[in-house]
Design an enzyme around this catalytic site. Structure first.
Site, PDB file in Angstrom:
ATOM      1  N   PRO A  24       0.839  -1.210   0.000  1.00 38.20           N
ATOM      2  CA  PRO A  24       0.000   0.000   0.000  1.00 38.20           C
ATOM      3  C   PRO A  24       0.869   1.253   0.000  1.00 38.20           C
ATOM      4  CG  PRO A  24      -0.111  -1.163   2.118  1.00 38.20           C
ATOM      5  CD  PRO A  24       0.623  -2.044   1.178  1.00 38.20           C
ATOM      6  N   CYS A  26       0.396   5.511  -0.329  1.00 39.60           N
ATOM      7  CA  CYS A  26      -0.381   6.733  -0.492  1.00 39.60           C
ATOM      8  C   CYS A  26       0.051   7.461  -1.746  1.00 39.60           C
ATOM      9  CB  CYS A  26      -0.152   7.671   0.687  1.00 39.60           C
ATOM     10  SG  CYS A  26      -0.857   7.087   2.222  1.00 39.60           S
ATOM     11  N   ALA A  58      -3.402   3.345   1.702  1.00 39.58           N
ATOM     12  CA  ALA A  58      -4.219   3.490   2.899  1.00 39.58           C
ATOM     13  C   ALA A  58      -5.508   4.202   2.508  1.00 39.58           C
ATOM     14  CB  ALA A  58      -3.463   4.291   3.950  1.00 39.58           C
ATOM     15  N   GLN A 100      -6.408  -1.522   1.617  1.00 40.13           N
ATOM     16  CA  GLN A 100      -5.940  -1.280   2.982  1.00 40.13           C
ATOM     17  C   GLN A 100      -6.879  -0.279   3.651  1.00 40.13           C
ATOM     18  OE1 GLN A 100      -2.337   1.050   4.000  1.00 40.13           O
ATOM     19  NE2 GLN A 100      -1.635  -0.720   5.162  1.00 40.13           N
ATOM     20  N   TYR A 182      -0.417   4.941  13.274  1.00 42.13           N
ATOM     21  CA  TYR A 182      -1.800   5.394  13.066  1.00 42.13           C
ATOM     22  C   TYR A 182      -2.702   4.797  14.154  1.00 42.13           C
ATOM     23  CZ  TYR A 182       0.281   7.149   8.809  1.00 42.13           C
ATOM     24  OH  TYR A 182       1.099   7.817   7.932  1.00 42.13           O
ATOM     25  N   ARG A 230      -1.742  -5.335   8.789  1.00 48.17           N
ATOM     26  CA  ARG A 230      -0.370  -4.805   8.763  1.00 48.17           C
ATOM     27  C   ARG A 230      -0.019  -4.314  10.160  1.00 48.17           C
ATOM     28  NH1 ARG A 230       3.210  -1.165   4.550  1.00 48.17           N
ATOM     29  NH2 ARG A 230       3.386  -3.197   3.579  1.00 48.17           N
ATOM     30  N   GLY A 324       7.181  -2.142  -2.247  1.00 50.66           N
ATOM     31  CA  GLY A 324       6.727  -0.771  -2.377  1.00 50.66           C
ATOM     32  C   GLY A 324       7.489  -0.028  -3.448  1.00 50.66           C
ATOM     33  N   ARG A 325       8.586   0.618  -3.037  1.00 51.07           N
ATOM     34  CA  ARG A 325       9.267   1.564  -3.927  1.00 51.07           C
ATOM     35  C   ARG A 325       9.779   0.927  -5.208  1.00 51.07           C
ATOM     36  NH1 ARG A 325      12.721   3.621   0.995  1.00 51.07           N
ATOM     37  NH2 ARG A 325      12.297   1.441   1.513  1.00 51.07           N
TER      38      ARG A 325
HETATM   39  C1  LIG Z   1       5.095   6.904  -1.288  1.00 48.25           C
HETATM   40  C2  LIG Z   1       4.854   5.910  -0.188  1.00 48.25           C
HETATM   41  C3  LIG Z   1       3.592   5.825   0.382  1.00 48.25           C
HETATM   42  C4  LIG Z   1       3.326   4.878   1.373  1.00 48.25           C
HETATM   43  N1  LIG Z   1       2.053   4.742   1.862  1.00 48.25           N
HETATM   44  C5  LIG Z   1       1.748   3.707   2.682  1.00 48.25           C
HETATM   45  C6  LIG Z   1       0.405   3.396   2.997  1.00 48.25           C
HETATM   46  O1  LIG Z   1      -0.544   4.008   2.505  1.00 48.25           O
HETATM   47  N2  LIG Z   1       0.174   2.360   3.855  1.00 48.25           N
HETATM   48  C7  LIG Z   1       1.200   1.617   4.380  1.00 48.25           C
HETATM   49  O2  LIG Z   1       0.942   0.706   5.160  1.00 48.25           O
HETATM   50  N3  LIG Z   1       2.479   1.870   4.057  1.00 48.25           N
HETATM   51  C8  LIG Z   1       2.777   2.867   3.204  1.00 48.25           C
HETATM   52  N4  LIG Z   1       4.067   3.059   2.795  1.00 48.25           N
HETATM   53  C9  LIG Z   1       5.092   2.078   3.198  1.00 48.25           C
HETATM   54  C10 LIG Z   1       5.240   1.012   2.102  1.00 48.25           C
HETATM   55  O3  LIG Z   1       4.031   0.288   1.935  1.00 48.25           O
HETATM   56  C11 LIG Z   1       6.363   0.010   2.423  1.00 48.25           C
HETATM   57  O4  LIG Z   1       6.040  -0.678   3.590  1.00 48.25           O
HETATM   58  C12 LIG Z   1       7.719   0.712   2.599  1.00 48.25           C
HETATM   59  O5  LIG Z   1       7.941   1.627   1.543  1.00 48.25           O
HETATM   60  C13 LIG Z   1       8.872  -0.287   2.656  1.00 48.25           C
HETATM   61  O6  LIG Z   1       8.873  -1.143   1.524  1.00 48.25           O
HETATM   62  P1  LIG Z   1       9.815  -0.865   0.235  1.00 48.25           P
HETATM   63  O7  LIG Z   1      11.243  -0.814   0.719  1.00 48.25           O
HETATM   64  O8  LIG Z   1       9.557  -2.033  -0.672  1.00 48.25           O
HETATM   65  O9  LIG Z   1       9.407   0.443  -0.364  1.00 48.25           O
HETATM   66  C14 LIG Z   1       4.361   4.033   1.838  1.00 48.25           C
HETATM   67  C15 LIG Z   1       5.639   4.155   1.283  1.00 48.25           C
HETATM   68  C16 LIG Z   1       5.886   5.057   0.268  1.00 48.25           C
HETATM   69  C17 LIG Z   1       7.263   5.109  -0.351  1.00 48.25           C
END
Ligand SMILES: Cc1cc2nc3c(=O)[nH]c(=O)nc-3n(C[C@H](O)[C@H](O)[C@H](O)COP(=O)(O)O)c2cc1C
Length: 357
Positions: A24, A26, A58, A100, A182, A230, A324-325
């Site tokens: 997830p 944002c 989210a 989510q 949160y 989560r 994610g990224r």
């Molecule tokens: C732009 C952005 C927005 C994110 N929004 C959420 C979110 O809405 N809900 C959530 O649980 N985590 C959110 N995260 C965390 C990611 O879901 C993820 O857990 C985190 O980036 C680590 O994983 P990665 O190294 O693969 O990016 C966000 C991360 C990024 C970079």
């Protein structure tokens, strides 16, 4: 043999075609909580790129449950219909749509990152945040209103209402956002929960709000559909929520059986956190919880190569690789990983087949 990363996973009545979940994230691009063409393009592209599980950002259960005024929400039928269009497309790509469900608690009422982040000013539409405590997340942030019983019941009911709308939109998996400081995380943690009523104090009382949210969501979420949670498995702060707490909670979750998978994240509830960020830095949480509680887990956090992702599933350290990224920057990554791992059965969309060089 099909690589482990590309083997399906069946939970309840839902079969996810591979082990790659879009984490997830944002997008801060909704108006009045409604998803729009940005969200369609974002989620559609990652479904076309081969991720088995496409999770929304989210998605907040009420207007004042949002992190920013541009966050997605699901409290009305217009929002539901906007999402349905996206869900329907995701399904055409053979991917499983997940949502989510979130409440920002005292970390709400902030500006989106490219507007500077941090608490909104009253000119920019700040709202009253809520939390188990009346203490702010950090100095200079909004002081939340300490929830009384009626307000707790209202927040719980909002989760149920969003879950009902999510089902109507066609989502097949719901994930409750219990991480990152949160509202649910605020109740779980001894750092942010300073109550001495039945919702605070000892470990069991700090879990009460989560149990109520899970029960409320499950009351609207059919028993044939999976429910994820989560968690911030560690707060990375002395005196905060620990991996041992997460394992204890996971054992209870496994025994109760409402939640099917724990998406193992960390941090976000205390600005003093010290996170040792690096490849797979949260993987040990997913591995320990899976091994000790016997519940499915997802590993998230800097999992960036096909070999690493494959090794996580092959060794049984986690059931899903949550990304994610990497997927933000490269929506086609799953199809490229399939090629690297020689998963011949994985097909590109026919429209893109000629790019499969
Ligand atoms: C732009 C952005 C927005 C994110 N929004 C959420 C979110 O809405 N809900 C959530 O649980 N985590 C959110 N995260 C965390 C990611 O879901 C993820 O857990 C985190 O980036 C680590 O994983 P990665 O190294 O693969 O990016 C966000 C991360 C990024 C970079």
């Amino acid at each position: 043999m099909t690589p482990h990363l590309f083997q399906p996973l069946t939970i309840r009545s839902v079969t996810i075609k591979n082990r790659i979940m879009l984490s997830p994230m944002c997008q801060y691009s909704a108006i009045d909580g409604e998803m729009n063409d940005w969200h369609f393009a974002h989620l559609a592209a990652r479904a076309m790129g081969g991720a088995g599980l496409i999770c929304t950002e989210a998605t907040h259960v009420a207007p004042h449950a949002r992190i920013t005024p541009y966050c997605a929400g699901l409290w009305n039928e217009t929002q539901r219909e906007r999402m349905k269009r996206i869900v329907d497309f995701v399904v055409t790509q053979g991917a499983t749509p997940a949502i989510q469900l979130a409440h920002a608690g005292r970390k709400g009422s902030t500006a989106r990152p490219w507007d500077g982040g941090g608490p909104l000013t009253s000119e920019n539409g700040a709202w009253q945040t809520i939390a188990p405590t009346d203490r702010p997340f950090q100095q200079g942030w909004h002081a939340p209103k300490r929830l009384d019983r009626a307000m707790i019941a209202e927040a719980v009911a909002q989760f149920a209402h969003s879950a009902k709308l999510a089902r109507q939109a066609g989502f097949q998996i719901a994930e409750i956002h219990g991480a990152h400081g949160y509202l649910i995380n605020e109740f779980l943690s001894p750092i942010s929960n300073d109550r001495n009523d039945e919702y605070g104090g000892g470990f069991d009382d700090r879990l009460r709000f989560l149990w109520e949210v899970i029960a409320a969501v499950r009351s609207e979420w059919p028993s044939n559909l999976p429910l994820f949670l989560r968690l911030s498995c560690s707060e990375w702060v002395e005196g905060g929520w620990t991996l041992e707490d997460s394992i204890a909670l996971a054992k209870m979750l496994a025994a109760r059986g409402d939640v099917d998978l724990i998406d193992c994240s960390s941090g976000g509830n205390d600005p003093r956190q010290q996170i040792p960020v690096g490849p797979g830095y949260q993987l040990p949480f997913a591995t320990a919880i899976k091994a000790q509680a016997g519940i499915l887990t997802g590993a998230v956090g800097m999992i960036h190569t096909s070999d690493f992702a494959e090794s996580i599933v092959a060794s049984g350290q986690a059931d899903l690789v949550v990304m994610g990224r990497k997927l933000l920057g490269d929506p086609m990554w799953p199809l490229k990983a399939a090629k690297e791992l020689r998963a011949q059965a994985v097909k590109w969309p026919p429209q893109y087949e000629r790019a499969n060089l």
